[in-house]
Design a protein around this motif. Structure first.
Motif, short mmCIF file in Angstrom:
data_model
loop_
_atom_site.label_atom_id
_atom_site.label_comp_id
_atom_site.label_asym_id
_atom_site.label_seq_id
_atom_site.Cartn_x
_atom_site.Cartn_y
_atom_site.Cartn_z
N THR A 8 -12.84 37.88 22.56
CA THR A 8 -13.46 37.31 21.36
C THR A 8 -12.52 36.42 20.57
O THR A 8 -12.88 35.30 20.24
CB THR A 8 -14.03 38.43 20.48
OG1 THR A 8 -14.96 39.18 21.25
CG2 THR A 8 -14.72 37.88 19.26
N PRO A 9 -11.28 36.82 20.27
CA PRO A 9 -10.38 35.91 19.55
C PRO A 9 -10.07 34.65 20.36
O PRO A 9 -9.97 33.56 19.80
CB PRO A 9 -9.12 36.73 19.30
CG PRO A 9 -9.55 38.16 19.37
CD PRO A 9 -10.70 38.17 20.34
N ALA A 10 -9.93 34.76 21.67
CA ALA A 10 -9.64 33.59 22.50
C ALA A 10 -10.83 32.63 22.49
O ALA A 10 -10.66 31.42 22.39
CB ALA A 10 -9.32 34.02 23.92
N SER A 16 -12.97 26.85 17.83
CA SER A 16 -12.34 26.22 16.67
C SER A 16 -11.62 24.94 17.09
O SER A 16 -11.70 23.92 16.40
CB SER A 16 -11.37 27.20 16.01
OG SER A 16 -10.71 26.59 14.94
N THR A 17 -10.94 24.97 18.22
CA THR A 17 -10.23 23.79 18.72
C THR A 17 -11.22 22.67 19.03
O THR A 17 -10.99 21.52 18.67
CB THR A 17 -9.41 24.15 19.97
OG1 THR A 17 -8.46 25.15 19.61
CG2 THR A 17 -8.69 22.94 20.53
N LEU A 21 -11.47 19.01 17.29
CA LEU A 21 -11.42 17.77 18.07
C LEU A 21 -12.66 16.92 17.83
O LEU A 21 -12.57 15.69 17.72
CB LEU A 21 -11.28 18.09 19.56
CG LEU A 21 -9.93 18.64 20.00
CD1 LEU A 21 -9.97 19.06 21.46
CD2 LEU A 21 -8.83 17.61 19.78
N LEU A 22 -13.81 17.54 17.74
CA LEU A 22 -15.04 16.83 17.49
C LEU A 22 -15.01 16.14 16.12
O LEU A 22 -15.36 14.97 15.98
CB LEU A 22 -16.25 17.77 17.57
CG LEU A 22 -17.62 17.15 17.35
CD1 LEU A 22 -17.90 16.09 18.41
CD2 LEU A 22 -18.69 18.23 17.35
N VAL A 23 -14.55 16.86 15.10
CA VAL A 23 -14.45 16.28 13.75
C VAL A 23 -13.49 15.09 13.75
O VAL A 23 -13.80 14.03 13.21
CB VAL A 23 -14.02 17.35 12.72
CG1 VAL A 23 -13.62 16.70 11.40
CG2 VAL A 23 -15.13 18.36 12.51
N TYR A 24 -12.32 15.25 14.38
CA TYR A 24 -11.35 14.14 14.44
C TYR A 24 -11.91 12.98 15.25
O TYR A 24 -11.69 11.81 14.90
CB TYR A 24 -10.02 14.60 15.01
CG TYR A 24 -9.17 15.35 14.01
CD1 TYR A 24 -8.87 14.81 12.76
CD2 TYR A 24 -8.65 16.61 14.31
CE1 TYR A 24 -8.10 15.49 11.84
CE2 TYR A 24 -7.86 17.30 13.40
CZ TYR A 24 -7.60 16.73 12.17
OH TYR A 24 -6.82 17.40 11.26
N GLY A 25 -12.63 13.26 16.31
CA GLY A 25 -13.23 12.20 17.12
C GLY A 25 -14.25 11.41 16.32
O GLY A 25 -14.27 10.18 16.35
N ILE A 26 -15.11 12.12 15.59
CA ILE A 26 -16.12 11.45 14.77
C ILE A 26 -15.46 10.64 13.66
O ILE A 26 -15.83 9.49 13.40
CB ILE A 26 -17.12 12.48 14.20
CG1 ILE A 26 -17.99 13.04 15.33
CG2 ILE A 26 -17.99 11.86 13.10
CD1 ILE A 26 -18.85 14.23 14.93
N LEU A 27 -14.44 11.20 13.05
CA LEU A 27 -13.71 10.48 12.01
C LEU A 27 -13.06 9.21 12.57
O LEU A 27 -13.12 8.15 11.94
CB LEU A 27 -12.65 11.40 11.39
CG LEU A 27 -11.86 10.83 10.22
CD1 LEU A 27 -12.78 10.45 9.07
CD2 LEU A 27 -10.82 11.85 9.76
N ALA A 28 -12.48 9.29 13.75
CA ALA A 28 -11.86 8.12 14.37
C ALA A 28 -12.90 7.04 14.65
O ALA A 28 -12.64 5.85 14.42
CB ALA A 28 -11.15 8.52 15.67
#
Length: 157
Positions: A8-10, A16-17, A21-28
């Protein structure tokens, strides 16, 4: 049961990773397309301030044959900062405009258009802005050196 609690933590960490990445990709993408939109808008404004008639290449070649004036062909990209600088500092200058109107038929070809691709191939143009002088049949007479100083540009004409 210990196995599932360790997974579960993994799994949470992997999710979360991916979200990050999705948020940074959309922002880019937003930044990239926003910048492109801004550069295009600034280029359109600079081009609108150039008081030279905007003929297509075919119209300019035809006018050249009729007037016996060579064509001054400006290969540029609407989003290009150097092209915008040429428009603002040189092609909008009244003295430059007068010389071009008296001695040349002016045309601007958009770098990314079908005509722009043909011009790039025919004259082996690698960058922009590029200023070419051609005769009414499209034969290259010479390429002008790039200058952002109106008087220097006039001398090169």
């Amino acid at each position: 049961m210990e196995k599932s609690s360790a997974a579960t933590p993994a799994r949470h960490s992997a999710q979360s990773t991916w979200r990050t990445l999705l948020v940074y990709g959309i922002l880019a993408l937003i930044i990239y397309f926003g910048h492109q939109y801004l550069q295009t808008a600034l280029g359109e404004r600079a081009l609108a301030a150039v008081p030279l008639e905007k003929l297509t290449l075919e119209e300019a070649l035809s006018a050249s044959r009729a007037s016996d004036k060579p064509v001054l062909l400006d290969l540029a990209a609407i989003w290009c900062p150097s092209c915008r600088k040429l428009d603002q500092q040189v092609l909008s200058d009244p003295a430059v405009v007068e010389v071009i109107r008296n001695k040349y038929v002016f045309t601007r070809v958009e770098f990314e258009s079908a005509t722009g691709e043909t011009v790039q191939q025919k004259y082996q143009v690698k960058g922009f802005p590029t200023l070419l002088v051609v005769d009414g049949n499209g034969n290259l007479i010479r390429q002008l050196p790039l200058s952002f100083e109106p008087q220097e540009f006039i001398r090169s004409l």
